[in-house]
Design a protein around this motif. Structure first.
Motif, PDB file in Angstrom:
ATOM      1  N   GLU A 183       0.811  -1.219   0.000  1.00 20.53           N
ATOM      2  CA  GLU A 183       0.000   0.000   0.000  1.00 20.53           C
ATOM      3  C   GLU A 183       0.844   1.269   0.000  1.00 20.53           C
ATOM      4  O   GLU A 183       0.431   2.292  -0.542  1.00 20.53           O
ATOM      5  N   HIS A 184       2.047   1.219   0.596  1.00 17.98           N
ATOM      6  CA  HIS A 184       2.844   2.443   0.710  1.00 17.98           C
ATOM      7  C   HIS A 184       3.575   2.799  -0.591  1.00 17.98           C
ATOM      8  O   HIS A 184       4.133   3.884  -0.697  1.00 17.98           O
ATOM      9  N   VAL A 185       3.563   1.910  -1.569  1.00 13.89           N
ATOM     10  CA  VAL A 185       4.228   2.195  -2.843  1.00 13.89           C
ATOM     11  C   VAL A 185       3.243   2.940  -3.741  1.00 13.89           C
ATOM     12  O   VAL A 185       2.220   2.393  -4.140  1.00 13.89           O
ATOM     13  N   THR A 186       3.559   4.185  -4.057  1.00 15.10           N
ATOM     14  CA  THR A 186       2.658   5.017  -4.863  1.00 15.10           C
ATOM     15  C   THR A 186       3.039   5.053  -6.331  1.00 15.10           C
ATOM     16  O   THR A 186       2.227   5.400  -7.178  1.00 15.10           O
ATOM     17  N   SER A 187       4.301   4.720  -6.658  1.00 16.13           N
ATOM     18  CA  SER A 187       4.755   4.772  -8.044  1.00 16.13           C
ATOM     19  C   SER A 187       5.781   3.672  -8.264  1.00 16.13           C
ATOM     20  O   SER A 187       6.644   3.438  -7.429  1.00 16.13           O
ATOM     21  N   CYS A 188       5.661   2.991  -9.380  1.00 17.05           N
ATOM     22  CA  CYS A 188       6.576   1.888  -9.678  1.00 17.05           C
ATOM     23  C   CYS A 188       6.674   1.723 -11.182  1.00 17.05           C
ATOM     24  O   CYS A 188       5.667   1.435 -11.841  1.00 17.05           O
ATOM     25  N   HIS A 189       7.856   1.940 -11.745  1.00 14.31           N
ATOM     26  CA  HIS A 189       8.040   1.830 -13.186  1.00 14.31           C
ATOM     27  C   HIS A 189       9.185   0.870 -13.503  1.00 14.31           C
ATOM     28  O   HIS A 189      10.156   0.774 -12.756  1.00 14.31           O
ATOM     29  N   LEU A 190       9.055   0.195 -14.639  1.00 11.99           N
ATOM     30  CA  LEU A 190      10.064  -0.755 -15.083  1.00 11.99           C
ATOM     31  C   LEU A 190      10.923  -0.138 -16.174  1.00 11.99           C
ATOM     32  O   LEU A 190      10.389   0.391 -17.159  1.00 11.99           O
ATOM     33  N   ARG A 191      12.233  -0.172 -15.993  1.00 12.33           N
ATOM     34  CA  ARG A 191      13.177   0.244 -17.037  1.00 12.33           C
ATOM     35  C   ARG A 191      13.965  -1.001 -17.432  1.00 12.33           C
ATOM     36  O   ARG A 191      14.666  -1.582 -16.605  1.00 12.33           O
ATOM     37  N   ILE A 192      13.841  -1.418 -18.672  1.00 10.84           N
ATOM     38  CA  ILE A 192      14.353  -2.727 -19.078  1.00 10.84           C
ATOM     39  C   ILE A 192      15.346  -2.596 -20.223  1.00 10.84           C
ATOM     40  O   ILE A 192      15.090  -1.916 -21.221  1.00 10.84           O
ATOM     41  N   SER A 193      16.478  -3.252 -20.076  1.00 13.64           N
ATOM     42  CA  SER A 193      17.474  -3.344 -21.144  1.00 13.64           C
ATOM     43  C   SER A 193      17.943  -4.794 -21.220  1.00 13.64           C
ATOM     44  O   SER A 193      17.597  -5.617 -20.376  1.00 13.64           O
ATOM     45  N   PHE A 194      18.722  -5.097 -22.234  1.00 11.92           N
ATOM     46  CA  PHE A 194      19.276  -6.450 -22.362  1.00 11.92           C
ATOM     47  C   PHE A 194      20.574  -6.538 -21.567  1.00 11.92           C
ATOM     48  O   PHE A 194      21.374  -5.610 -21.554  1.00 11.92           O
ATOM     49  N   SER A 195      20.770  -7.673 -20.921  1.00  6.16           N
ATOM     50  CA  SER A 195      21.994  -7.917 -20.167  1.00  6.16           C
ATOM     51  C   SER A 195      22.997  -8.657 -21.032  1.00  6.16           C
ATOM     52  O   SER A 195      22.634  -9.343 -21.994  1.00  6.16           O
ATOM     53  N   ALA A 196      24.276  -8.527 -20.677  1.00  2.00           N
ATOM     54  CA  ALA A 196      25.321  -9.277 -21.374  1.00  2.00           C
ATOM     55  C   ALA A 196      25.349 -10.739 -20.930  1.00  2.00           C
ATOM     56  O   ALA A 196      25.961 -11.578 -21.584  1.00  2.00           O
ATOM     57  N   HIS A 197      24.667 -11.057 -19.829  1.00  2.00           N
ATOM     58  CA  HIS A 197      24.607 -12.443 -19.361  1.00  2.00           C
ATOM     59  C   HIS A 197      23.809 -13.301 -20.343  1.00  2.00           C
ATOM     60  O   HIS A 197      22.910 -12.812 -21.029  1.00  2.00           O
ATOM     61  N   THR A 198      24.130 -14.580 -20.371  1.00  5.21           N
ATOM     62  CA  THR A 198      23.350 -15.537 -21.162  1.00  5.21           C
ATOM     63  C   THR A 198      22.805 -16.671 -20.303  1.00  5.21           C
ATOM     64  O   THR A 198      21.777 -17.253 -20.636  1.00  5.21           O
ATOM     65  N   ASP A 199      23.485 -16.988 -19.217  1.00  3.02           N
ATOM     66  CA  ASP A 199      23.022 -18.053 -18.321  1.00  3.02           C
ATOM     67  C   ASP A 199      23.382 -17.673 -16.891  1.00  3.02           C
ATOM     68  O   ASP A 199      24.560 -17.643 -16.525  1.00  3.02           O
ATOM     69  N   LEU A 200      22.377 -17.364 -16.088  1.00  2.33           N
ATOM     70  CA  LEU A 200      22.611 -16.936 -14.713  1.00  2.33           C
ATOM     71  C   LEU A 200      23.035 -18.125 -13.855  1.00  2.33           C
ATOM     72  O   LEU A 200      22.504 -19.231 -13.997  1.00  2.33           O
ATOM     73  N   ASN A 201      23.983 -17.882 -12.975  1.00  3.92           N
ATOM     74  CA  ASN A 201      24.466 -18.923 -12.070  1.00  3.92           C
ATOM     75  C   ASN A 201      23.765 -18.762 -10.719  1.00  3.92           C
ATOM     76  O   ASN A 201      24.179 -17.976  -9.873  1.00  3.92           O
ATOM     77  N   ILE A 202      22.683 -19.494 -10.535  1.00  2.00           N
ATOM     78  CA  ILE A 202      21.929 -19.435  -9.289  1.00  2.00           C
ATOM     79  C   ILE A 202      22.403 -20.566  -8.392  1.00  2.00           C
ATOM     80  O   ILE A 202      22.283 -21.747  -8.742  1.00  2.00           O
ATOM     81  N   LYS A 203      22.937 -20.236  -7.226  1.00  2.00           N
ATOM     82  CA  LYS A 203      23.517 -21.242  -6.339  1.00  2.00           C
ATOM     83  C   LYS A 203      22.485 -21.881  -5.418  1.00  2.00           C
ATOM     84  O   LYS A 203      22.662 -23.000  -4.963  1.00  2.00           O
ATOM     85  N   PHE A 204      21.404 -21.138  -5.099  1.00  2.00           N
ATOM     86  CA  PHE A 204      20.402 -21.669  -4.198  1.00  2.00           C
ATOM     87  C   PHE A 204      19.097 -20.909  -4.405  1.00  2.00           C
ATOM     88  O   PHE A 204      19.075 -19.804  -4.953  1.00  2.00           O
ATOM     89  N   GLN A 205      17.999 -21.528  -3.983  1.00  2.00           N
ATOM     90  CA  GLN A 205      16.682 -20.889  -4.042  1.00  2.00           C
ATOM     91  C   GLN A 205      16.519 -20.018  -2.794  1.00  2.00           C
ATOM     92  O   GLN A 205      16.775 -20.471  -1.681  1.00  2.00           O
ATOM     93  N   SER A 206      16.115 -18.773  -2.997  1.00  2.00           N
ATOM     94  CA  SER A 206      15.895 -17.881  -1.872  1.00  2.00           C
ATOM     95  C   SER A 206      14.913 -16.797  -2.288  1.00  2.00           C
ATOM     96  O   SER A 206      14.387 -16.820  -3.398  1.00  2.00           O
ATOM     97  N   HIS A 207      14.663 -15.844  -1.399  1.00  6.42           N
ATOM     98  CA  HIS A 207      13.772 -14.747  -1.755  1.00  6.42           C
ATOM     99  C   HIS A 207      14.458 -13.749  -2.684  1.00  6.42           C
ATOM    100  O   HIS A 207      13.830 -12.820  -3.167  1.00  6.42           O
ATOM    101  N   ARG A 208      15.760 -13.949  -2.981  1.00 11.27           N
ATOM    102  CA  ARG A 208      16.483 -13.080  -3.898  1.00 11.27           C
ATOM    103  C   ARG A 208      16.834 -13.765  -5.218  1.00 11.27           C
ATOM    104  O   ARG A 208      17.146 -13.077  -6.194  1.00 11.27           O
ATOM    105  N   SER A 209      16.822 -15.070  -5.258  1.00  5.55           N
ATOM    106  CA  SER A 209      17.205 -15.767  -6.481  1.00  5.55           C
ATOM    107  C   SER A 209      16.412 -17.060  -6.622  1.00  5.55           C
ATOM    108  O   SER A 209      16.135 -17.730  -5.636  1.00  5.55           O
ATOM    109  N   ARG A 210      16.045 -17.379  -7.865  1.00  4.48           N
ATOM    110  CA  ARG A 210      15.298 -18.597  -8.148  1.00  4.48           C
ATOM    111  C   ARG A 210      15.780 -19.214  -9.460  1.00  4.48           C
ATOM    112  O   ARG A 210      16.050 -18.502 -10.425  1.00  4.48           O
ATOM    113  N   ASP A 211      15.840 -20.530  -9.464  1.00  6.01           N
ATOM    114  CA  ASP A 211      16.082 -21.289 -10.690  1.00  6.01           C
ATOM    115  C   ASP A 211      14.875 -22.197 -10.877  1.00  6.01           C
ATOM    116  O   ASP A 211      14.708 -23.190 -10.167  1.00  6.01           O
TER     117      ASP A 211
END
Length: 301
Positions: A183-211
């Motif tokens: 509720e406290h978030v009044t504005s939220c916009h997405l700015r999207i570009s392409f990354s140089a990565h091709t395959d992300l290395n996710i070491k574990f499942q967490s609230h910050r990373s998912r495979d």
């Protein structure tokens, strides 16, 4: 100061810089791993990884010079060396004062998107909400979130550049639906570009990373919110965190299950806003979104 035998972990003769040079890193060390190593000492505003002939060096830029000095000083006096994936990392001040040309221009299409979520803090937008939004354009393989000088960001990996391009064209400059935000978030916009990565290395499942392609990836308990003290219901069972989005696994199908079929079934319990069907690990799953958290299936166990 006399140095001990072997390769010194630090070079003491250089002028301090807020940019540190890290050597002897594991092969294709990720930005997530660099941030994890350096974050205890201050805010990381830029990184440049996989440099050098063996792609085992990196540069990390702190927001403040004293933060970089703090990291160098800590490991200079510690009996435990800095490590990534069990490898000792050698740290020294860089002769540069800032990192430039860290990423590609962002205009070259790739299968990984770099998403900056403006107007929010880390924790305002969950990784499940990010997954829901971007799954509308194709199967999301992996997600990694982090904080940089630009704000709260996420790397989102699709199977191919075409799917990523479709998501970027549809969502760049748009907002995450208001009902998916606190509720406290009044504005939220997405700015999207392409990354140089091709395959992300996710070491574990967490609230910050998912495979989402590897169900056997270990879960990091300390990195998942709410795992230290589970909430129990009146019957003594562990209560699941409430959400307005349900994840349904469809088993033993006797007939074709379509969006229309799911809509008819789940509309019995409330107004269904969105449905996304996808295949995972050889089975079919679906995300069903209601406007609020009150609409839930009965537990018939």
């Amino acid at each position: 100061m006399s140095s001990s035998s072997g390769q010194p972990q630090f070079r003491y003769t250089q002028t301090p810089s807020k940019v540190l040079h890290l050597r002897n890193l594991p092969w294709e060390c990720t930005e997530e791993e660099l941030v994890e190593l350096c974050n205890p000492f201050g805010k990381i505003i830029n990184t440049k990884s996989n440099v050098g002939a063996n792609r085992n060096q990196a540069f990390v830029e702190f927001a403040d010079l004293n933060q970089a000095i703090s990291m160098v000083s800590y490991y200079a006096s510690s009996s435990e060396p800095a490590q990534v994936r069990g490898k000792t990392v050698y740290i020294q001040y860089s002769n540069r004062q800032e990192i430039t040309n860290n990423k590609s221009s962002g205009d070259v299409a790739g299968n990984v998107l770099l998403v900056t979520i403006e107007g929010v803090e880390a924790g305002d937008v969950s990784i499940d909400v990010i997954h829901l939004v971007f799954s509308a354009f194709g199967f999301v393989h992996k997600i990694a979130t982090f904080e940089k000088a630009a704000g709260f960001q996420a790397l989102i990996q699709y199977s191919d550049a075409e799917t990523a391009s479709n998501a970027r064209n549809a969502l760049d400059g748009r907002s995450i639906p208001r009902y998916l935000l606190p509720e406290h978030v009044t504005s939220c916009h997405l700015r999207i570009s392409f990354s140089a990565h091709t395959d992300l290395n996710i070491k574990f499942q967490s609230h910050r990373s998912r495979d989402y392609t590897n169900p056997y990836l270990p879960v990091n308990p300390s990195a998942i919110e709410g795992t230290l003290q589970p909430t129990l219901g009146p019957d003594g069972r562990k209560k699941e965190p409430e959400s307005n989005v349900l994840l349904a696994s469809i088993e033993n199908m006797q007939y074709a299950v379509t969006v229309d079929v799911l809509h008819k079934v789940f509309s019995t319990f409330g107004t269904v806003q969105k449905i996304a069907i996808f295949e995972k690990n050889g089975g079919m799953q679906a995300l069903i979104q209601y406007p609020g958290r009150h609409a839930r299936m009965h537990d018939n166990r």
